[in-house]
Design a protein around this motif. Structure first.
Motif, PDB file in Angstrom:
ATOM      1  N   ARG A 170      51.625  31.035  31.700  1.00  0.00           N
ATOM      2  CA  ARG A 170      52.778  31.062  31.969  1.00  0.00           C
ATOM      3  C   ARG A 170      53.103  29.610  33.452  1.00  0.00           C
ATOM      4  O   ARG A 170      52.121  29.185  33.960  1.00  0.00           O
ATOM      5  N   GLU A 171      53.820  29.978  34.031  1.00  0.00           N
ATOM      6  CA  GLU A 171      54.705  29.158  35.148  1.00  0.00           C
ATOM      7  C   GLU A 171      54.016  29.506  36.523  1.00  0.00           C
ATOM      8  O   GLU A 171      53.464  28.486  37.139  1.00  0.00           O
ATOM      9  N   THR A 172      53.902  30.850  36.888  1.00  0.00           N
ATOM     10  CA  THR A 172      53.606  31.397  38.158  1.00  0.00           C
ATOM     11  C   THR A 172      51.891  30.761  38.869  1.00  0.00           C
ATOM     12  O   THR A 172      50.973  30.972  37.536  1.00  0.00           O
ATOM     13  N   MET A 173      51.712  29.719  39.232  1.00  0.00           N
ATOM     14  CA  MET A 173      50.481  29.372  39.851  1.00  0.00           C
ATOM     15  C   MET A 173      49.682  30.659  40.796  1.00  0.00           C
ATOM     16  O   MET A 173      50.377  31.169  41.724  1.00  0.00           O
ATOM     17  N   VAL A 174      48.733  31.189  40.023  1.00  0.00           N
ATOM     18  CA  VAL A 174      48.509  32.386  41.335  1.00  0.00           C
ATOM     19  C   VAL A 174      46.609  32.029  41.980  1.00  0.00           C
ATOM     20  O   VAL A 174      46.002  31.942  41.220  1.00  0.00           O
ATOM     21  N   PHE A 175      46.532  31.129  43.282  1.00  0.00           N
ATOM     22  CA  PHE A 175      45.203  30.625  43.981  1.00  0.00           C
ATOM     23  C   PHE A 175      44.474  30.792  43.647  1.00  0.00           C
ATOM     24  O   PHE A 175      43.273  31.579  43.492  1.00  0.00           O
ATOM     25  N   ALA A 176      44.499  31.842  46.141  1.00  0.00           N
ATOM     26  CA  ALA A 176      43.312  32.697  45.962  1.00  0.00           C
ATOM     27  C   ALA A 176      43.894  33.131  47.426  1.00  0.00           C
ATOM     28  O   ALA A 176      44.051  33.356  47.252  1.00  0.00           O
TER      29      ALA A 176
END
Ligand code: URA
Length: 273
Positions: free
Chosen positions: A92-98
């Protein structure tokens, strides 16, 4: 018209024919080549274009970028547009970092964001995250002291009516995102890493062995000691004392490694009475 992949492979073959048996590749190129190899093994083609920007380390050398915080901010920005992941078309499009402390001594690496994590753009904020918070609490730690990330930075897609459903990332999805987590590890240089679940171990250790086979020993990723344990969501599905004790034993080893105080009561948690 030849694809970028064909041009790259032709170039490599030409170098090999002219006697050059080794080439230097950075982490990003390594990730792309790994994706091609996996696609070849499965008989599919992977349209991974090379990233056009220089690798973070190369660029870091030519700028004044110094602090861990700056390195992570740069990586976060790069990860949001990570072409190797986008090109797969399965994430999916949304990036979830840290989340957490860039100067942490302990780094936890999970699998991939789920529904809640994508919504709030933070790792481990759903039910598995609550279980993780309990484990950290028992260790005498909180989320602000450690660094929490995922081996895959995007929620794996499951079609138009995905709703709240989640799935584990595929090998290709892990390989595509791997250069990002490896760069985070190099930036943070924690004293040790805990892989939460098999997907994380697959990425960081390159091993397809089960968690039950990998846990109980120290491993290594880029020179940093790594412990593997069950994913918190495994504990949500399996409420047995044996499962809780197994994770706790792994965490006791981590606490010893970090020289955290361990009381007798802590040592005895989840032992049969
Ligand atoms: N599971 C993971 O592995 N990572 C998250 O961020 C959330 C759930």
């Amino acid at each position: 018209m030849p694809t970028l992949r064909e041009i790259a492979l032709q170039g490599l073959s030409h170098m090999q024919e002219s006697g050059q048996l080794r080439v230097a590749v950075d982490e990003e190129a390594r990730g792309i080549l790994r994706g091609w190899m996996l696609a070849k093994k499965k008989g599919t083609t992977s349209p991974l274009p090379p990233q056009t920007k220089p690798h973070p380390r190369q660029e870091a050398a030519s700028t004044t970028m110094q602090s861990v915080e700056e390195k992570l901010a740069y990586l976060r920005e790069r990860a949001a547009h990570w072409k190797a992941a986008k090109a797969l078309g399965t994430l999916r499009e949304t990036m979830v970092f840290a989340t957490g402390n860039p100067r942490a001594r302990l780094m936890l690496v999970g699998e991939a964001p789920g529904y809640d994590e994508e919504r709030l753009q933070e790792p481990f904020v759903g039910k598995a995250g609550q279980k993780l918070n309990q484990i950290l609490g028992a260790m005498g730690l909180n989320r602000e002291e450690i660094y929490i990330s995922n081996v895959c930075k995007f929620r794996p897609a499951m079609g138009e009516n995905q709703g709240t459903a989640n799935r584990a990332p595929s090998e290709e999805e892990i390989a595509a995102c791997l250069p990002i987590i490896l760069a985070e590890i190099r930036a943070i240089q924690p004293l040790c890493i805990v892989c939460l679940g098999g997907s994380s171990a697959k990425g960081l250790l390159g091993s397809t062995a089960s968690v039950s086979n990998l846990r109980g020993n120290w491993h290594e990723c880029q020179g940093i000691p790594v412990r593997v344990t069950y994913h918190p969501s495994y504990l949500l599905r399996n409420e047995s004392m044996a499962a809780k004790r197994a994770v706790w034993e792994d965490m006791l080893h981590v606490m010893e490694h970090l020289q955290l105080p361990i009381s007798n009561k802590q040592r005895r948690y989840f032992l049969p009475r």
